[in-house]
Design a protein around this motif. Structure first.
Motif, PDB file in Angstrom:
ATOM      1  N   ARG A  22       0.118  -1.208  -0.388  1.00 53.31           N
ATOM      2  CA  ARG A  22       0.097  -0.062   0.185  1.00 53.31           C
ATOM      3  C   ARG A  22       0.740   0.894   0.096  1.00 53.31           C
ATOM      4  O   ARG A  22       2.273   0.940   0.043  1.00 53.31           O
ATOM      5  CB  ARG A  22      -1.152   0.241   1.502  1.00 53.31           C
ATOM      6  CG  ARG A  22      -0.170  -0.077   2.821  1.00 53.31           C
ATOM      7  CD  ARG A  22      -0.776   0.639   3.704  1.00 53.31           C
ATOM      8  NE  ARG A  22      -2.099  -0.768   3.606  1.00 53.31           N
ATOM      9  CZ  ARG A  22      -1.804  -1.885   4.460  1.00 53.31           C
ATOM     10  NH1 ARG A  22      -1.492  -2.089   4.806  1.00 53.31           N
ATOM     11  NH2 ARG A  22      -2.921  -2.484   3.987  1.00 53.31           N
ATOM     12  N   LEU A  23       0.430   2.091  -0.169  1.00 55.42           N
ATOM     13  CA  LEU A  23       1.076   3.365  -0.285  1.00 55.42           C
ATOM     14  C   LEU A  23       1.006   3.881   1.304  1.00 55.42           C
ATOM     15  O   LEU A  23       0.213   3.685   2.285  1.00 55.42           O
ATOM     16  CB  LEU A  23      -0.005   4.657  -0.738  1.00 55.42           C
ATOM     17  CG  LEU A  23       0.353   4.424  -2.244  1.00 55.42           C
ATOM     18  CD1 LEU A  23      -0.475   5.687  -3.457  1.00 55.42           C
ATOM     19  CD2 LEU A  23       2.003   4.157  -3.128  1.00 55.42           C
ATOM     20  N   VAL A  36      -3.500   4.077  -8.621  1.00 58.56           N
ATOM     21  CA  VAL A  36      -1.842   3.366  -8.141  1.00 58.56           C
ATOM     22  C   VAL A  36      -2.003   2.644  -9.464  1.00 58.56           C
ATOM     23  O   VAL A  36      -2.737   1.688  -8.653  1.00 58.56           O
ATOM     24  CB  VAL A  36      -1.827   3.082  -6.985  1.00 58.56           C
ATOM     25  CG1 VAL A  36      -0.177   2.413  -7.204  1.00 58.56           C
ATOM     26  CG2 VAL A  36      -1.689   4.409  -5.957  1.00 58.56           C
ATOM     27  N   THR A  37      -1.416   2.813 -10.092  1.00 59.09           N
ATOM     28  CA  THR A  37      -0.969   1.267 -10.656  1.00 59.09           C
ATOM     29  C   THR A  37       0.165   0.686 -10.006  1.00 59.09           C
ATOM     30  O   THR A  37       1.320   0.830 -10.860  1.00 59.09           O
ATOM     31  CB  THR A  37      -0.751   1.469 -12.408  1.00 59.09           C
ATOM     32  OG1 THR A  37      -1.603   2.397 -13.324  1.00 59.09           O
ATOM     33  CG2 THR A  37      -0.539   0.140 -13.835  1.00 59.09           C
ATOM     34  N   TRP A  38      -0.179  -0.426 -10.262  1.00 59.32           N
ATOM     35  CA  TRP A  38       1.094  -1.667  -9.063  1.00 59.32           C
ATOM     36  C   TRP A  38       1.987  -2.338 -10.728  1.00 59.32           C
ATOM     37  O   TRP A  38       0.863  -3.181 -11.079  1.00 59.32           O
ATOM     38  CB  TRP A  38      -0.056  -2.771  -7.920  1.00 59.32           C
ATOM     39  CG  TRP A  38       0.055  -1.177  -7.067  1.00 59.32           C
ATOM     40  CD1 TRP A  38      -1.538  -1.265  -7.121  1.00 59.32           C
ATOM     41  CD2 TRP A  38       0.877  -1.303  -6.138  1.00 59.32           C
ATOM     42  NE1 TRP A  38      -1.660  -0.838  -5.708  1.00 59.32           N
ATOM     43  CE2 TRP A  38      -0.197  -0.545  -5.071  1.00 59.32           C
ATOM     44  CE3 TRP A  38       1.950  -1.421  -5.417  1.00 59.32           C
ATOM     45  CZ2 TRP A  38       0.136   0.001  -4.048  1.00 59.32           C
ATOM     46  CZ3 TRP A  38       2.374  -0.512  -4.749  1.00 59.32           C
ATOM     47  CH2 TRP A  38       1.634  -0.168  -3.393  1.00 59.32           C
ATOM     48  N   LEU A  39       2.310  -1.851 -10.292  1.00 59.85           N
ATOM     49  CA  LEU A  39       3.533  -3.603 -11.765  1.00 59.85           C
ATOM     50  C   LEU A  39       4.110  -4.220 -11.010  1.00 59.85           C
ATOM     51  O   LEU A  39       5.806  -3.886  -9.861  1.00 59.85           O
ATOM     52  CB  LEU A  39       4.723  -2.223 -12.611  1.00 59.85           C
ATOM     53  CG  LEU A  39       3.508  -1.133 -12.818  1.00 59.85           C
ATOM     54  CD1 LEU A  39       4.884  -0.252 -13.302  1.00 59.85           C
ATOM     55  CD2 LEU A  39       2.657  -1.058 -14.231  1.00 59.85           C
ATOM     56  N   THR A  55      -9.125   4.501   0.310  1.00 58.03           N
ATOM     57  CA  THR A  55      -9.469   3.648   2.471  1.00 58.03           C
ATOM     58  C   THR A  55      -8.612   3.021   2.801  1.00 58.03           C
ATOM     59  O   THR A  55      -8.277   3.322   3.610  1.00 58.03           O
ATOM     60  CB  THR A  55     -11.071   3.087   1.823  1.00 58.03           C
ATOM     61  OG1 THR A  55     -11.269   2.241   1.661  1.00 58.03           O
ATOM     62  CG2 THR A  55     -12.271   4.430   1.794  1.00 58.03           C
ATOM     63  N   THR A  56      -8.201   2.774   1.615  1.00 55.11           N
ATOM     64  CA  THR A  56      -6.814   1.390   1.947  1.00 55.11           C
ATOM     65  C   THR A  56      -5.937   1.862   1.464  1.00 55.11           C
ATOM     66  O   THR A  56      -5.126   1.139   1.106  1.00 55.11           O
ATOM     67  CB  THR A  56      -7.340  -0.194   0.754  1.00 55.11           C
ATOM     68  OG1 THR A  56      -7.176   0.336  -0.703  1.00 55.11           O
ATOM     69  CG2 THR A  56      -8.990  -0.526   1.044  1.00 55.11           C
ATOM     70  N   ARG A  57      -5.669   2.936   1.116  1.00 50.95           N
ATOM     71  CA  ARG A  57      -4.313   3.331   0.322  1.00 50.95           C
ATOM     72  C   ARG A  57      -3.892   2.568  -0.471  1.00 50.95           C
ATOM     73  O   ARG A  57      -2.560   2.373  -0.126  1.00 50.95           O
ATOM     74  CB  ARG A  57      -3.228   3.586   1.761  1.00 50.95           C
ATOM     75  CG  ARG A  57      -3.616   4.615   2.970  1.00 50.95           C
ATOM     76  CD  ARG A  57      -2.392   4.577   4.385  1.00 50.95           C
ATOM     77  NE  ARG A  57      -2.816   3.448   4.906  1.00 50.95           N
ATOM     78  CZ  ARG A  57      -1.597   3.060   5.476  1.00 50.95           C
ATOM     79  NH1 ARG A  57      -0.587   3.546   5.048  1.00 50.95           N
ATOM     80  NH2 ARG A  57      -1.171   2.190   6.470  1.00 50.95           N
ATOM     81  N   PHE A  58      -4.412   2.465  -1.522  1.00 46.82           N
ATOM     82  CA  PHE A  58      -4.828   1.539  -2.193  1.00 46.82           C
ATOM     83  C   PHE A  58      -3.808   0.469  -2.396  1.00 46.82           C
ATOM     84  O   PHE A  58      -2.659   0.336  -2.881  1.00 46.82           O
ATOM     85  CB  PHE A  58      -3.804   2.577  -3.595  1.00 46.82           C
ATOM     86  CG  PHE A  58      -4.604   4.389  -3.346  1.00 46.82           C
ATOM     87  CD1 PHE A  58      -5.258   4.411  -4.424  1.00 46.82           C
ATOM     88  CD2 PHE A  58      -3.947   5.161  -2.676  1.00 46.82           C
ATOM     89  CE1 PHE A  58      -5.740   6.115  -4.696  1.00 46.82           C
ATOM     90  CE2 PHE A  58      -5.170   6.385  -2.632  1.00 46.82           C
ATOM     91  CZ  PHE A  58      -5.925   6.801  -3.742  1.00 46.82           C
TER      92      PHE A  58
END
Lengths: 258, 234
Positions: A22-23, A36-39, A55-58
């Motif tokens: 998460r961020l 946020v695009t997670w790679l 809410t979940t910090r991405f």
């Protein structure tokens, strides 16, 4: 900008970990993030995952058998973007002594619906010591001081021959809790420069013990990624600096009274 | 080529402590500047050609020996015997090895007629330049460390050295096939890699993996990227 990637990982065994990314950052900055695009490593399917849940910090959860470098493309509400990187670290449960093997891959990740409680970090105990041949004598003194604090010193000169050095050093760095570099020359060893750059990339607490006339920018490290001390500090000051480097809030090294 | 064993006396003659330390330091810096790693027996406390020292020399790719005046009883200067032993051991193992010989010891001892680099404390620049050229030549001859990805047509090879499995590589250069040499297997997320200690420029490579009687082998190919193994029938 304070945004960075935070991880949690639990050992689910055998040789399998569940993790959440998460961020982390100031609330106001997180509020400005649109997506946020997670790679992930290419062995994941899908390996590119968009998450827009503030809410979940991405947060993104997944599982797998090995560590890898995670990247996140952060799209801000004003249209700007930035890229973050993080080395996913996985440990076996027994005192977090052994890092997870670098193995393939993965279970399809899924965006998380609620944020789980943060996991406690293991106490830092391993010190990676980087130096050129001209600093051998000083390195021996740093080693002695670190060991007096109960720390285990990891020295790339102890690596077995026949291993791919860069990979083996990267693994040793990942395993470490903090890094000390001895910088007595304006023309440091290329190995020292590479090890310092990797330490920064892995976000390890980094202390440069530098000579009086030496500028740390010789190494080309981003500012704010390291602290410095004079290379010729006495033993008491060196021990204090190492203790500070090795300790995290709420944890103490064996044999210290911090 | 990655690793150079640096052999030197831990007990220099009192007249030469400072220049021996300076030479050792500068040679170490030259080795590192050539993008090589220095290995010594320093942490083993010196002494004879112990099994630990032999193992380090065997694991290293080459050896540099500093023959500077060694201290013996009565203040006599002599060539350090352990350094000579380590040099001889490396030569016997077929390792590239060179001696840097102090002016006061020139022409003495075994291998005295071999190629060496003369050293005089007052003029070290020539010594260091000759050493750099020697290391550069060795690097060219031995080749660079290389890592290739192993592909086996979608088959996940269950490589496990503990089961007696092994992986070797062979180079083809100047119309000649070389010996099979051991490769180190290294796993990364999603792939398996073979680490090859030295691949000279212009060489072709083939890789062989032996798994409980099954042989997976590639054809000769350029030593970059991915190596495709095919199951061979013995």
């Amino acid at each position: 900008m304070t945004l960075r990637i935070e991880q949690e990982a639990q050992y689910a065994g055998p040789d399998y970990w569940r993790w959440t990314l998460r961020l982390r950052g100031r609330q106001a900055e997180l509020d400005r993030v649109a997506k946020v695009t997670w790679l992930l490593h290419e062995s994941f399917s899908p390996s590119v995952v968009d998450v827009d849940d503030r809410t979940t910090r991405f947060a993104l959860s997944g599982g797998g058998w090995g560590s890898f470098e995670v990247r996140a493309r952060v799209l801000m509400r004003n249209g700007s973007s930035m890229q973050l990187e993080h080395e996913l670290e996985l440990f076996y449960p027994e005192a977090a002594k052994h890092p997870a093997p670098a193995k393939p891959p993965a279970q399809p990740p899924a965006a998380q619906s609620s944020a789980p409680p943060p996991a406690a970090a293991p106490p830092p105990r391993k010190l990676f010591l980087s130096y050129g041949t001209e600093d051998r004598a000083r390195a021996a003194e740093v080693r002695r001081c670190a060991e007096s604090l109960g720390a285990q010193v990891l020295d790339p000169r102890q690596l077995e021959a026949g291993l791919p050095w860069q990979r083996a050093i990267a693994q040793m760095l990942r395993e470490s809790d903090a890094v000390v570099g001895l910088l007595s020359s304006d023309f440091p060893s290329p190995w020292l420069a590479e090890e310092m750059a990797q330490a920064v990339k892995l976000r390890k607490p980094l202390l440069l013990l530098r000579g009086a006339q030496v500028e740390p920018r010789t190494l080309g490290l981003p500012s704010g990624t390291y602290s410095t001390a004079a290379a010729d500090v006495d033993d008491a000051a060196l021990v204090a600096a190492l203790r500070c480097l090795l300790q995290t809030p709420g944890s103490a090294l064996p044999g210290t009274d911090a | 080529m990655q690793q150079v064993f640096l052999s030197y006396t831990f007990n220099p003659h009192p007249d030469h402590e400072a220049d021996t330390a300076a030479l050792r330091r500068r040679v170490g810096m030259v080795i590192e500047s050539m993008d090589l790693r220095e290995v010594t027996g320093e942490d083993l406390g010196g002494g004879g050609l112990t099994p630990e020292i032999r193992a380090r020399i065997e694991a290293a790719d080459s050896l540099v020996a500093l023959l500077t005046p060694h201290n013996v009883a009565g203040g006599v200067k002599m060539a350090p015997p352990f350094v000579s032993d380590e040099f001889a051991y490396a030569k016997a193992r077929g390792k590239p090895a060179i001696r840097i010989v102090h002016a006061e010891l020139a022409g003495s001892g075994m291998y005295a007629a071999d190629e060496h680099i003369p050293y005089a404390p007052a003029s070290t620049a020539d010594t260091l330049i000759k050493l750099m050229r020697t290391l550069a030549l060795w690097k060219r001859q031995q080749g660079r460390p290389t890592q290739v990805e192993i592909a086996a047509g979608g088959v996940e090879l269950p490589f496990d050295p503990g089961q007696g499995h092994r992986c070797d590589y062979q180079l083809f250069a100047d119309f000649k096939e070389g010996d099979w040499l051991p490769a180190t297997i290294w796993r990364e997320p999603g792939a398996m890699y073979a680490f090859l200690k030295g691949v000279p420029d212009q060489s072709k490579l083939r890789l062989r993996m032996m798994l409980n009687g099954a042989i997976w082998q590639s054809d000769f190919q350029n030593p970059i990227g991915r190596v495709h193994l095919i199951k061979r029938t013995p």
